[in-house]
Design an enzyme around this catalytic site. Structure first.
Site, PDB file in Angstrom:
ATOM      1  N   LYS A   1       0.822  -1.217   0.000  1.00 50.81           N
ATOM      2  CA  LYS A   1       0.000   0.000   0.000  1.00 50.81           C
ATOM      3  C   LYS A   1       0.859   1.272   0.000  1.00 50.81           C
ATOM      4  CE  LYS A   1      -4.033  -2.096   2.263  1.00 50.81           C
ATOM      5  NZ  LYS A   1      -5.014  -1.958   3.387  1.00 50.81           N
TER       6      LYS A   1
ATOM      7  N   TYR B   1     -12.365  -1.746  -3.943  1.00 51.15           N
ATOM      8  CA  TYR B   1     -12.878  -1.895  -2.577  1.00 51.15           C
ATOM      9  C   TYR B   1     -14.406  -1.788  -2.539  1.00 51.15           C
ATOM     10  CZ  TYR B   1      -8.388  -1.944  -0.034  1.00 51.15           C
ATOM     11  OH  TYR B   1      -7.168  -2.293   0.496  1.00 51.15           O
TER      12      TYR B   1
ATOM     13  N   ASN C   1      -1.981   0.320   6.813  1.00 50.26           N
ATOM     14  CA  ASN C   1      -1.479  -0.956   7.354  1.00 50.26           C
ATOM     15  C   ASN C   1      -0.642  -1.762   6.348  1.00 50.26           C
ATOM     16  OD1 ASN C   1      -3.545  -1.758   5.725  1.00 50.26           O
ATOM     17  ND2 ASN C   1      -4.783  -2.723   7.322  1.00 50.26           N
TER      18      ASN C   1
ATOM     19  N   HIS D   1      -2.154  -5.455   1.507  1.00 48.64           N
ATOM     20  CA  HIS D   1      -3.480  -6.034   1.264  1.00 48.64           C
ATOM     21  C   HIS D   1      -3.320  -7.489   0.853  1.00 48.64           C
ATOM     22  CE1 HIS D   1      -7.520  -6.643  -0.408  1.00 48.64           C
ATOM     23  NE2 HIS D   1      -6.890  -7.301  -1.364  1.00 48.64           N
TER      24      HIS D   1
ATOM     25  N   GLU E   1      -9.858 -10.108  -7.644  1.00 50.13           N
ATOM     26  CA  GLU E   1      -8.771  -9.134  -7.449  1.00 50.13           C
ATOM     27  C   GLU E   1      -7.612  -9.377  -8.417  1.00 50.13           C
ATOM     28  OE1 GLU E   1      -7.881  -9.209  -3.258  1.00 50.13           O
ATOM     29  OE2 GLU E   1      -9.795  -8.275  -2.735  1.00 50.13           O
TER      30      GLU E   1
HETATM   31  P1  ADP Z   1      -8.058  -6.465   5.499  1.00 47.78           P
HETATM   32  O1  ADP Z   1      -7.222  -5.511   4.651  1.00 47.78           O
HETATM   33  O2  ADP Z   1      -7.262  -6.988   6.660  1.00 47.78           O
HETATM   34  O3  ADP Z   1      -8.737  -7.544   4.690  1.00 47.78           O
HETATM   35  P2  ADP Z   1     -10.664  -5.156   5.647  1.00 47.78           P
HETATM   36  O4  ADP Z   1     -11.000  -5.888   4.388  1.00 47.78           O
HETATM   37  O5  ADP Z   1     -11.593  -5.263   6.793  1.00 47.78           O
HETATM   38  O6  ADP Z   1      -9.206  -5.565   6.170  1.00 47.78           O
HETATM   39  O7  ADP Z   1     -10.511  -3.609   5.339  1.00 47.78           O
HETATM   40  C1  ADP Z   1      -9.869  -3.169   4.164  1.00 47.78           C
HETATM   41  C2  ADP Z   1      -8.932  -2.039   4.527  1.00 47.78           C
HETATM   42  O8  ADP Z   1      -9.684  -0.926   4.982  1.00 47.78           O
HETATM   43  C3  ADP Z   1      -7.955  -2.325   5.673  1.00 47.78           C
HETATM   44  O9  ADP Z   1      -6.812  -3.050   5.296  1.00 47.78           O
HETATM   45  C4  ADP Z   1      -7.613  -0.930   6.131  1.00 47.78           C
HETATM   46  O10 ADP Z   1      -6.675  -0.285   5.268  1.00 47.78           O
HETATM   47  C5  ADP Z   1      -8.970  -0.221   6.015  1.00 47.78           C
HETATM   48  N1  ADP Z   1      -9.762  -0.330   7.246  1.00 47.78           N
HETATM   49  C6  ADP Z   1     -10.397  -1.416   7.738  1.00 47.78           C
HETATM   50  N2  ADP Z   1     -11.024  -1.152   8.887  1.00 47.78           N
HETATM   51  C7  ADP Z   1     -10.791   0.162   9.143  1.00 47.78           C
HETATM   52  C8  ADP Z   1     -11.169   1.044  10.174  1.00 47.78           C
HETATM   53  N3  ADP Z   1     -11.941   0.649  11.209  1.00 47.78           N
HETATM   54  N4  ADP Z   1     -10.734   2.337  10.110  1.00 47.78           N
HETATM   55  C9  ADP Z   1      -9.983   2.762   9.069  1.00 47.78           C
HETATM   56  N5  ADP Z   1      -9.588   1.977   8.052  1.00 47.78           N
HETATM   57  C10 ADP Z   1      -9.981   0.684   8.080  1.00 47.78           C
HETATM   58 MG    MG Z   2     -10.160  -7.378   3.236  1.00 50.46          MG
END
Ligand code: ADP
Ligand code: MG
Length: 141
Positions: free
Chosen positions: A12, A52, A115, A118, A129
């Site tokens: 990212k 997304y 974070n 992905h 994807e």
């Molecule tokens: P993952 O990437 O672990 O699969 P999710 O699919 O739940 O997580 O969410 C997609 C992305 O959205 C996350 O990796 C993160 O960048 C962002 N995200 C998820 N939850 C939150 C939150 N509560 N606040 C801000 N950003 C979030």
């Molecule tokens: Mg996800």
């Protein structure tokens, strides 16, 4: 013999900006994933929103789209037995506060949003994807 599986990984914008892409890609290779596709892109808003789409309507959606378009990303197609679950495990929990030691998010994530990486979360999302970012001819044999 276990069947090979494919998954989609993204380094990212936060991780690319701080110069962690090389470390993350090396970690991917050291953990037995074969990189069968790789490209650097700077996503447009509509592209990030389409990728997304599953998160449309969530409170963090607009912020997530802004973050994902804030700078270049590196997208990778990975292949390995059990690639989807194994890549999720190597990434660590979405919230770095909950990420296990040794995971990429523990090392590189700044927050639950920024974070670092992905990963696809299931076979159907991996298919969607991978085809979102790669045409068949772009993947190594
Ligand atoms: P993952 O990437 O672990 O699969 P999710 O699919 O739940 O997580 O969410 C997609 C992305 O959205 C996350 O990796 C993160 O960048 C962002 N995200 C998820 N939850 C939150 C939150 N509560 N606040 C801000 N950003 C979030
Ligand atoms: Mg996800």
């Amino acid at each position: 013999m276990e069947t090979l599986q494919r998954t989609l990984a993204i380094v990212k914008p936060d991780a690319v900006a701080k110069g962690a892409a090389g470390d993350i890609i090396a970690t991917i290779e050291q953990n037995g994933f074969r990189i069968i596709g790789l490209k650097m892109l700077h996503l447009k808003k509509a592209q990030a929103a389409a990728f997304y789409a599953v998160h449309v309507g969530k409170p963090f959606f607009d912020s997530l789209s802004a973050f994902m378009t804030s700078g270049p990303v590196v997208v990778l197609a990975l292949e390995k037995a059990n690639a989807i679950a194994d890549w999720r495990k190597l990434m660590g929990a979405t919230n770095p506060a909950n990420a296990e030691a040794g995971t990429i998010r523990k090392k590189h994530a700044e927050s639950i949003e920024r974070n670092a990486v992905h990963g696809s979360d299931a076979e159907d999302t991996a298919r969607f994807e991978l085809s979102f970012f790669f045409s068949g001819y772009e993947l190594a044999k």
